[in-house]
Design a protein around this motif. Sequence first.
Motif, PDB file in Angstrom:
ATOM      1  N   ARG A 120     -26.374  37.541 -17.135  1.00  0.00           N
ATOM      2  CA  ARG A 120     -25.273  36.686 -16.704  1.00  0.00           C
ATOM      3  C   ARG A 120     -25.646  36.035 -15.375  1.00  0.00           C
ATOM      4  N   LEU A 121     -25.306  34.757 -15.217  1.00  0.00           N
ATOM      5  CA  LEU A 121     -25.569  34.042 -13.975  1.00  0.00           C
ATOM      6  C   LEU A 121     -24.374  33.176 -13.617  1.00  0.00           C
ATOM      7  N   ASP A 122     -23.873  33.346 -12.403  1.00  0.00           N
ATOM      8  CA  ASP A 122     -22.842  32.457 -11.865  1.00  0.00           C
ATOM      9  C   ASP A 122     -23.572  31.405 -11.049  1.00  0.00           C
ATOM     10  N   TRP A 123     -23.535  30.153 -11.489  1.00  0.00           N
ATOM     11  CA  TRP A 123     -24.275  29.090 -10.809  1.00  0.00           C
ATOM     12  C   TRP A 123     -23.884  28.985  -9.345  1.00  0.00           C
ATOM     13  N   ASN A 124     -22.636  29.292  -9.018  1.00  0.00           N
ATOM     14  CA  ASN A 124     -22.179  29.198  -7.633  1.00  0.00           C
ATOM     15  C   ASN A 124     -22.923  30.149  -6.712  1.00  0.00           C
ATOM     16  N   ASP A 125     -23.417  31.265  -7.245  1.00  0.00           N
ATOM     17  CA  ASP A 125     -24.201  32.192  -6.427  1.00  0.00           C
ATOM     18  C   ASP A 125     -25.455  31.517  -5.890  1.00  0.00           C
ATOM     19  N   CYS A 126     -25.994  30.583  -6.638  1.00  0.00           N
ATOM     20  CA  CYS A 126     -27.226  29.887  -6.245  1.00  0.00           C
ATOM     21  C   CYS A 126     -27.013  28.938  -5.077  1.00  0.00           C
TER      22      CYS A 126
ATOM     23  N   ILE B 282     -17.590  18.838 -11.092  1.00  0.00           N
ATOM     24  CA  ILE B 282     -17.796  19.841 -10.036  1.00  0.00           C
ATOM     25  C   ILE B 282     -18.891  20.852 -10.380  1.00  0.00           C
ATOM     26  N   ALA B 283     -19.320  20.873 -11.627  1.00  0.00           N
ATOM     27  CA  ALA B 283     -20.361  21.819 -12.039  1.00  0.00           C
ATOM     28  C   ALA B 283     -21.775  21.295 -11.781  1.00  0.00           C
ATOM     29  N   ILE B 284     -21.924  20.007 -11.480  1.00  0.00           N
ATOM     30  CA  ILE B 284     -23.267  19.437 -11.315  1.00  0.00           C
ATOM     31  C   ILE B 284     -24.015  20.084 -10.154  1.00  0.00           C
ATOM     32  N   LYS B 285     -23.387  20.184  -8.996  1.00  0.00           N
ATOM     33  CA  LYS B 285     -24.066  20.752  -7.820  1.00  0.00           C
ATOM     34  C   LYS B 285     -24.475  22.215  -8.034  1.00  0.00           C
ATOM     35  N   PRO B 286     -23.582  23.084  -8.527  1.00  0.00           N
ATOM     36  CA  PRO B 286     -24.010  24.463  -8.793  1.00  0.00           C
ATOM     37  C   PRO B 286     -25.107  24.564  -9.853  1.00  0.00           C
ATOM     38  N   LEU B 287     -25.037  23.719 -10.892  1.00  0.00           N
ATOM     39  CA  LEU B 287     -26.077  23.752 -11.925  1.00  0.00           C
ATOM     40  C   LEU B 287     -27.418  23.305 -11.350  1.00  0.00           C
ATOM     41  N   LEU B 288     -27.423  22.264 -10.532  1.00  0.00           N
ATOM     42  CA  LEU B 288     -28.658  21.844  -9.858  1.00  0.00           C
ATOM     43  C   LEU B 288     -29.248  22.993  -9.041  1.00  0.00           C
ATOM     44  N   ALA B 289     -28.390  23.665  -8.284  1.00  0.00           N
ATOM     45  CA  ALA B 289     -28.849  24.792  -7.468  1.00  0.00           C
ATOM     46  C   ALA B 289     -29.436  25.893  -8.339  1.00  0.00           C
ATOM     47  N   ALA B 290     -28.801  26.167  -9.470  1.00  0.00           N
ATOM     48  CA  ALA B 290     -29.285  27.225 -10.363  1.00  0.00           C
ATOM     49  C   ALA B 290     -30.649  26.870 -10.941  1.00  0.00           C
ATOM     50  N   VAL B 291     -30.798  25.642 -11.393  1.00  0.00           N
ATOM     51  CA  VAL B 291     -32.078  25.216 -11.973  1.00  0.00           C
ATOM     52  C   VAL B 291     -33.172  25.252 -10.908  1.00  0.00           C
ATOM     53  N   LEU B 292     -32.899  24.695  -9.736  1.00  0.00           N
ATOM     54  CA  LEU B 292     -33.911  24.650  -8.679  1.00  0.00           C
ATOM     55  C   LEU B 292     -34.259  26.045  -8.169  1.00  0.00           C
ATOM     56  N   THR B 293     -33.305  26.955  -8.234  1.00  0.00           N
ATOM     57  CA  THR B 293     -33.542  28.328  -7.796  1.00  0.00           C
ATOM     58  C   THR B 293     -34.373  29.109  -8.803  1.00  0.00           C
ATOM     59  N   HIS B 294     -34.119  28.890 -10.078  1.00  0.00           N
ATOM     60  CA  HIS B 294     -34.729  29.727 -11.116  1.00  0.00           C
ATOM     61  C   HIS B 294     -35.969  29.141 -11.788  1.00  0.00           C
ATOM     62  N   LEU B 295     -36.179  27.851 -11.682  1.00  0.00           N
ATOM     63  CA  LEU B 295     -37.307  27.234 -12.368  1.00  0.00           C
ATOM     64  C   LEU B 295     -38.547  27.261 -11.477  1.00  0.00           C
ATOM     65  N   ALA B 296     -39.612  27.816 -12.011  1.00  0.00           N
ATOM     66  CA  ALA B 296     -40.880  27.908 -11.274  1.00  0.00           C
ATOM     67  C   ALA B 296     -41.483  26.516 -11.100  1.00  0.00           C
ATOM     68  N   PRO B 297     -42.283  26.320 -10.053  1.00  0.00           N
ATOM     69  CA  PRO B 297     -42.985  25.044  -9.903  1.00  0.00           C
ATOM     70  C   PRO B 297     -43.783  24.725 -11.169  1.00  0.00           C
ATOM     71  N   GLY B 298     -43.656  23.501 -11.641  1.00  0.00           N
ATOM     72  CA  GLY B 298     -44.318  23.113 -12.880  1.00  0.00           C
ATOM     73  C   GLY B 298     -43.584  23.570 -14.118  1.00  0.00           C
ATOM     74  N   GLY B 299     -42.416  24.208 -13.934  1.00  0.00           N
ATOM     75  CA  GLY B 299     -41.652  24.722 -15.063  1.00  0.00           C
ATOM     76  C   GLY B 299     -41.005  23.618 -15.873  1.00  0.00           C
ATOM     77  N   ARG B 300     -40.439  24.009 -17.004  1.00  0.00           N
ATOM     78  CA  ARG B 300     -39.814  23.049 -17.912  1.00  0.00           C
ATOM     79  C   ARG B 300     -38.365  23.447 -18.160  1.00  0.00           C
ATOM     80  N   LEU B 301     -37.510  22.443 -18.150  1.00  0.00           N
ATOM     81  CA  LEU B 301     -36.105  22.620 -18.478  1.00  0.00           C
ATOM     82  C   LEU B 301     -35.837  21.892 -19.784  1.00  0.00           C
TER      83      LEU B 301
END
Length: 114
Positions: A22-28, A51-70
């Motif tokens: 489980r992940l709460d995007w706001n935690d990111c 309002i979910a765009i900013k937390p989702l961006l933070a979650a992706v940038l926090t969890h995706l490794a450099p060179g990673g794929r979404l």
Amino acid sequence: LLENLRFNVQCNSGGGDTSVTRLDWNDCLKRGFGCEKFDLVVGSDLLYDEIAIKPLLAAVLTHLAPGGRLFLMCPADPLLSRYILNERFISLLRELEGGRVTVEALRYARHCNA
């Protein structure tokens, strides 16, 4: 919901190294929030509200490794508000990352037989 997802992942992982958490995007958005990085992040129908765009961006940038794929499953119909939200999210991510990550928007169309 998580138990069902874990079951489906286990059935379809082919014995690979997978996990469901489980992940709460706001935690990111919190300063100092750190976590494991992943080479691949998969999401489907994630955005329904601006309002979910900013937390989702933070979650992706926090969890995706450099060179990673979404891989992002999103609606193909440009008349849907979710389509517009997804387009904004994808554009912001590409701008912020300057090519550090690969974003693949996988479009789907829902067909209804009336």
